[in-house]
Design a protein around this motif. Structure first.
Motif, PDB file in Angstrom:
ATOM      1  N   LYS A 306       0.853  -1.184   0.000  1.00 49.37           N
ATOM      2  CA  LYS A 306       0.000   0.000   0.000  1.00 49.37           C
ATOM      3  C   LYS A 306       0.890   1.236   0.000  1.00 49.37           C
ATOM      4  CE  LYS A 306      -4.014  -1.926   2.452  1.00 49.37           C
ATOM      5  NZ  LYS A 306      -4.916  -1.766   3.636  1.00 49.37           N
ATOM      6  N   GLU A 307       0.313   2.342  -0.457  1.00 47.46           N
ATOM      7  CA  GLU A 307       1.043   3.604  -0.453  1.00 47.46           C
ATOM      8  C   GLU A 307       0.483   4.521   0.631  1.00 47.46           C
ATOM      9  OE1 GLU A 307       0.832   5.202  -4.412  1.00 47.46           O
ATOM     10  OE2 GLU A 307       2.708   4.201  -4.985  1.00 47.46           O
ATOM     11  N   TRP A 308       1.404   5.139   1.398  1.00 49.41           N
ATOM     12  CA  TRP A 308       1.005   6.059   2.458  1.00 49.41           C
ATOM     13  C   TRP A 308       1.854   7.315   2.389  1.00 49.41           C
ATOM     14  CZ3 TRP A 308      -3.331   5.230   5.041  1.00 49.41           C
ATOM     15  CH2 TRP A 308      -3.813   3.925   5.177  1.00 49.41           C
ATOM     16  N   PRO A 309       1.319   8.447   2.876  1.00 48.83           N
ATOM     17  CA  PRO A 309       2.077   9.698   2.824  1.00 48.83           C
ATOM     18  C   PRO A 309       3.355   9.648   3.665  1.00 48.83           C
ATOM     19  CG  PRO A 309      -0.253  10.125   3.212  1.00 48.83           C
ATOM     20  CD  PRO A 309      -0.057   8.643   3.369  1.00 48.83           C
ATOM     21  N   LEU A 310       4.364  10.332   3.172  1.00 43.44           N
ATOM     22  CA  LEU A 310       5.583  10.545   3.932  1.00 43.44           C
ATOM     23  C   LEU A 310       5.357  11.735   4.861  1.00 43.44           C
ATOM     24  CD1 LEU A 310       8.590   9.702   4.251  1.00 43.44           C
ATOM     25  CD2 LEU A 310       9.125  11.446   2.536  1.00 43.44           C
ATOM     26  N   VAL A 311       5.646  11.559   6.146  1.00 45.64           N
ATOM     27  CA  VAL A 311       5.370  12.601   7.144  1.00 45.64           C
ATOM     28  C   VAL A 311       6.675  13.250   7.582  1.00 45.64           C
ATOM     29  CG1 VAL A 311       4.378  13.097   9.409  1.00 45.64           C
ATOM     30  CG2 VAL A 311       3.296  11.401   7.912  1.00 45.64           C
ATOM     31  N   LEU A 312       6.677  14.581   7.612  1.00 46.48           N
ATOM     32  CA  LEU A 312       7.842  15.340   8.047  1.00 46.48           C
ATOM     33  C   LEU A 312       7.892  15.412   9.579  1.00 46.48           C
ATOM     34  CD1 LEU A 312       7.526  18.297   5.509  1.00 46.48           C
ATOM     35  CD2 LEU A 312       9.079  16.322   5.353  1.00 46.48           C
ATOM     36  N   PRO A 313       9.045  15.724  10.165  1.00 47.73           N
ATOM     37  CA  PRO A 313       9.134  15.870  11.623  1.00 47.73           C
ATOM     38  C   PRO A 313       8.161  16.910  12.195  1.00 47.73           C
ATOM     39  CG  PRO A 313      11.332  15.745  10.670  1.00 47.73           C
ATOM     40  CD  PRO A 313      10.375  15.836   9.521  1.00 47.73           C
ATOM     41  N   GLU A 321       7.112  18.599  -6.001  1.00 47.53           N
ATOM     42  CA  GLU A 321       7.229  19.926  -6.623  1.00 47.53           C
ATOM     43  C   GLU A 321       5.894  20.447  -7.144  1.00 47.53           C
ATOM     44  OE1 GLU A 321       8.265  16.693  -9.605  1.00 47.53           O
ATOM     45  OE2 GLU A 321       8.786  17.202  -7.513  1.00 47.53           O
ATOM     46  N   ASN A 322       4.913  19.551  -7.251  1.00 43.45           N
ATOM     47  CA  ASN A 322       3.584  19.959  -7.700  1.00 43.45           C
ATOM     48  C   ASN A 322       2.617  20.161  -6.539  1.00 43.45           C
ATOM     49  OD1 ASN A 322       4.272  19.796 -10.498  1.00 43.45           O
ATOM     50  ND2 ASN A 322       4.111  17.550 -10.353  1.00 43.45           N
ATOM     51  N   GLY A 323       3.149  20.069  -5.349  1.00 44.16           N
ATOM     52  CA  GLY A 323       2.299  20.274  -4.170  1.00 44.16           C
ATOM     53  C   GLY A 323       1.460  19.069  -3.800  1.00 44.16           C
ATOM     54  N   LYS A 324       1.729  17.936  -4.403  1.00 45.91           N
ATOM     55  CA  LYS A 324       0.975  16.722  -4.079  1.00 45.91           C
ATOM     56  C   LYS A 324       1.714  15.898  -3.025  1.00 45.91           C
ATOM     57  CE  LYS A 324      -1.260  16.331  -8.600  1.00 45.91           C
ATOM     58  NZ  LYS A 324      -1.500  15.453  -9.795  1.00 45.91           N
ATOM     59  N   PRO A 325       0.977  15.196  -2.153  1.00 41.64           N
ATOM     60  CA  PRO A 325       1.640  14.402  -1.103  1.00 41.64           C
ATOM     61  C   PRO A 325       2.588  13.363  -1.699  1.00 41.64           C
ATOM     62  CG  PRO A 325      -0.719  14.592  -0.674  1.00 41.64           C
ATOM     63  CD  PRO A 325      -0.498  15.143  -2.049  1.00 41.64           C
ATOM     64  N   LYS A 326       3.745  13.255  -1.080  1.00 38.90           N
ATOM     65  CA  LYS A 326       4.688  12.212  -1.465  1.00 38.90           C
ATOM     66  C   LYS A 326       4.228  10.900  -0.837  1.00 38.90           C
ATOM     67  CE  LYS A 326       8.932  14.908  -2.072  1.00 38.90           C
ATOM     68  NZ  LYS A 326      10.339  15.083  -1.616  1.00 38.90           N
ATOM     69  N   LEU A 327       4.081   9.883  -1.653  1.00 36.66           N
ATOM     70  CA  LEU A 327       3.620   8.586  -1.174  1.00 36.66           C
ATOM     71  C   LEU A 327       4.765   7.581  -1.189  1.00 36.66           C
ATOM     72  CD1 LEU A 327       0.189   8.359  -3.045  1.00 36.66           C
ATOM     73  CD2 LEU A 327       0.642   9.224  -0.735  1.00 36.66           C
ATOM     74  N   VAL A 328       4.731   6.700  -0.208  1.00 40.19           N
ATOM     75  CA  VAL A 328       5.748   5.663  -0.089  1.00 40.19           C
ATOM     76  C   VAL A 328       5.046   4.323  -0.028  1.00 40.19           C
ATOM     77  CG1 VAL A 328       7.617   4.730   1.328  1.00 40.19           C
ATOM     78  CG2 VAL A 328       7.320   7.208   1.125  1.00 40.19           C
ATOM     79  N   ALA A 329       5.498   3.346  -0.817  1.00 40.13           N
ATOM     80  CA  ALA A 329       4.921   1.998  -0.802  1.00 40.13           C
ATOM     81  C   ALA A 329       5.514   1.209   0.361  1.00 40.13           C
ATOM     82  CB  ALA A 329       5.206   1.291  -2.118  1.00 40.13           C
ATOM     83  N   VAL A 330       4.637   0.576   1.116  1.00 39.86           N
ATOM     84  CA  VAL A 330       5.066  -0.219   2.270  1.00 39.86           C
ATOM     85  C   VAL A 330       4.347  -1.565   2.252  1.00 39.86           C
ATOM     86  CG1 VAL A 330       5.473   1.839   3.685  1.00 39.86           C
ATOM     87  CG2 VAL A 330       3.267   0.657   3.816  1.00 39.86           C
ATOM     88  N   ASP A 331       4.884  -2.527   3.015  1.00 38.35           N
ATOM     89  CA  ASP A 331       4.201  -3.797   3.251  1.00 38.35           C
ATOM     90  C   ASP A 331       3.266  -3.591   4.435  1.00 38.35           C
ATOM     91  OD1 ASP A 331       5.506  -5.244   1.236  1.00 38.35           O
ATOM     92  OD2 ASP A 331       7.246  -5.562   2.527  1.00 38.35           O
ATOM     93  N   ASP A 332       1.986  -3.429   4.156  1.00 43.01           N
ATOM     94  CA  ASP A 332       1.002  -3.073   5.186  1.00 43.01           C
ATOM     95  C   ASP A 332       0.326  -4.334   5.719  1.00 43.01           C
ATOM     96  OD1 ASP A 332      -1.321  -2.112   6.592  1.00 43.01           O
ATOM     97  OD2 ASP A 332      -0.975  -0.188   5.601  1.00 43.01           O
ATOM     98  N   ALA A 333       0.445  -4.555   7.041  1.00 38.63           N
ATOM     99  CA  ALA A 333      -0.142  -5.745   7.672  1.00 38.63           C
ATOM    100  C   ALA A 333      -1.298  -5.389   8.595  1.00 38.63           C
ATOM    101  CB  ALA A 333       0.925  -6.506   8.456  1.00 38.63           C
ATOM    102  N   GLY A 334      -1.761  -4.139   8.552  1.00 38.46           N
ATOM    103  CA  GLY A 334      -2.929  -3.805   9.361  1.00 38.46           C
ATOM    104  C   GLY A 334      -2.746  -2.582  10.220  1.00 38.46           C
ATOM    105  N   ASN A 335      -3.726  -2.369  11.095  1.00 35.80           N
ATOM    106  CA  ASN A 335      -3.775  -1.140  11.888  1.00 35.80           C
ATOM    107  C   ASN A 335      -4.538  -1.405  13.184  1.00 35.80           C
ATOM    108  OD1 ASN A 335      -4.768   1.563  12.826  1.00 35.80           O
ATOM    109  ND2 ASN A 335      -3.682   2.250  11.000  1.00 35.80           N
ATOM    110  N   SER A 336      -4.098  -0.777  14.254  1.00 38.20           N
ATOM    111  CA  SER A 336      -4.814  -0.785  15.526  1.00 38.20           C
ATOM    112  C   SER A 336      -4.253   0.354  16.356  1.00 38.20           C
ATOM    113  CB  SER A 336      -4.665  -2.146  16.230  1.00 38.20           C
ATOM    114  OG  SER A 336      -5.457  -2.190  17.401  1.00 38.20           O
ATOM    115  N   GLY A 337      -4.400   0.279  17.663  1.00 38.93           N
ATOM    116  CA  GLY A 337      -3.867   1.347  18.493  1.00 38.93           C
ATOM    117  C   GLY A 337      -4.207   1.145  19.955  1.00 38.93           C
ATOM    118  N   ILE A 338      -3.604   1.971  20.791  1.00 39.27           N
ATOM    119  CA  ILE A 338      -3.869   2.001  22.227  1.00 39.27           C
ATOM    120  C   ILE A 338      -4.583   3.305  22.542  1.00 39.27           C
ATOM    121  CG2 ILE A 338      -2.885   1.833  24.528  1.00 39.27           C
ATOM    122  CD1 ILE A 338      -2.436  -0.639  22.724  1.00 39.27           C
TER     123      ILE A 338
END
Length: 445
Positions: A306-313, A321-338
């Motif tokens: 999947k592709e997700w935005p690159l986040v700055l500090p 250069e066109n003002g569009k979010p930079k996307l990075v392809a990753v191996d996505d295995a899911g999502n959750s949280g605390i």
């Protein structure tokens, strides 16, 4: 008075026996009970149910379920430990840990330390039922004899353990990082260069009923173990995941059969049928104000690209250069949280995105918050382990400030959460995907 040679020898032997008896009595006087025969005073639950270890007829009875330990209420450095044990079921498994940590290691129900095996009726080239001694979960030890497969495990020199349900006697001598095990009166195994060499003593539950009795200890002079050779100090954590009934967690219609106990681990299939999104999460019964939380987790799903935005500090999404979010392809295995204090927006995220787990997404992406707040909830680095491996969060919540340590790395440092409630339950997030949790401990601050 005249005395024959034979009589003199008898007198001498009698005097020697008398002296030996005096020395033995003096030696025994130096031992103090680690178990009073009545209750578990002096012992603390690490990660088992309240009824896993009980006392009956002067015996500590372990049900073997769940897998886990109890520990002494203080550390010991150099000592002689004596105890008796027996298994009630052939093939039973348990253990005695020395120099252990007070909390379990990441992704396992056992603490770092040195284990003295309590096992019945099993024997292979790699392990036996006669008094193996070995390092576990990050501890180290040089075995007295090389192991056939090169592990840090000392196999006993002879077979001396009696089978279930007979009693066995262990004498464990621990001094300056050297451990020697005597089984039923004779030394059979041991190791040197142990690290840690100061820590807690633990009794292990692992699958079947085991009995312990006559547990006593004689402390020996300190050899001043440095901090690097000393177990972590207990800080008052209590387990939130310690019994099949999930007694620390709210029961909501529609969650049954989805949030499942699995011998100390919690497996979630991502398919809660609770009526409201809030109730699909798993919430603690207790509410917390300021707290420190330890929780292990892993994503068990098969990764997909999947592709997700690159986040700055700064917390802003990087753009091209066109003002569009930079996307990075990753191996996505899911999502959750605390989830913290019952507030779904106060969530330490679990994800595979470039920003890394620990991000508090709802605060980072909400433009109503200041630049300082949004940068603060952005991880300083990506500290996730590879997909399928266990990770550990240590989350500290004080006032409206939160810190997150992931796998030993401080990634969020006292970030402000302006709208967070003062108190509320702790939650494990439903996100429609399978998750696994383990080793959940909390202490109130």
């Amino acid at each position: 008075m005249n005395m024959s040679v034979g009589s003199a020898r008898l007198v001498a032997c009698g005097m020697m026996l008398a002296c030996a008896a005096i020395v033995t009595a003096a030696d025994e006087e130096k031992f103090t009970p680690l178990f009073n025969g009545k209750d578990l005073t002096g012992w603390k639950i690490v990660n088992v149910a309240p009824d896993t270890f009980t006392v009956k007829d002067g015996i500590i009875v372990s049900t073997g379920k769940p897998t886990g330990t109890i520990r002494t209420d203080r550390m010991y450095e150099n000592f002689i430990l004596e105890l008796e044990w027996r298994h009630l079921k052939a093939g039973g498994n348990a253990g005695v840990f020395v120099w252990g940590d007070p909390l379990t290691a990441v992704g396992t129900p056992f603490s770092r330390g040195i284990e003295v095996q309590v096992l019945d009726g099993r024997e292979t080239e790699s392990y036996t039922s006669h008094g193996d001694v070995f390092s576990i979960w990050g501890a180290s030890m040089k075995p007295d004899r090389p192991h056939p497969k090169g592990s840090q495990r000392c196999l006993p020199s002879e077979k001396r353990c009696k089978p279930s349900p007979e009693w066995n006697h262990y004498r464990v001598v621990c001094n300056d990082g050297i451990i020697k095990l005597h089984v039923n009166g004779k030394e059979v195994s041991g190791g040197t260069e142990c690290n840690p060499r100061k820590g807690y003593i633990c009794l292990e539950s692992e699958g079947s009923e085991c009995h312990f009795r006559n547990i006593q200890i004689r402390e020996l002079p300190s050899t001043n173990a440095p901090p690097s050779a000393t177990a972590n100090a207990a800080q008052g954590f209590v387990p939130l995941l310690a019994d099949p009934e999930l007694s620390a967690w709210r029961k909501v219609e529609g969650n049954e059969g989805h949030w499942k106990w699995n011998d100390g681990r919690l497996d979630y299939d991502g398919k809660s049928e609770a009526k409201t999104p809030y109730d699909q999460h798993l919430w603690t019964k207790q509410e917390f104000g300021d707290f420190e939380l330890v929780v292990d987790w892993r994503l068990p799903n098969k990764p997909q690209k999947k592709e997700w935005p690159l986040v700055l500090p700064s917390g802003e999404d990087a753009v091209d250069e066109n003002g569009k979010p930079k996307l990075v392809a990753v191996d996505d295995a899911g999502n959750s949280g605390i989830l913290m204090r019952g507030y779904e927006h106060a969530q330490a995220n679990i994800c595979c995105r470039p920003v890394g787990s620990g991000e508090i997404t709802e605060f980072r992406t909400n433009k109503k918050y200041s630049a300082e707040v949004r940068a603060g909830v952005t991880p300083k680095k990506r500290a996730d382990k590879p997909n399928g491996q266990w990770n550990r969060f240590i989350i500290t919540m004080q006032g409206d400030r939160v810190s997150v340590v992931l796998n030993g790395e401080l990634i969020i440092d006292k970030a402000q959460l302006p709208d967070v409630p003062q108190r509320g339950p702790i939650g494990l997030q439903h996100h429609g995907e399978a998750m696994q949790f383990g080793n959940i401990f909390v202490r109130e601050l």
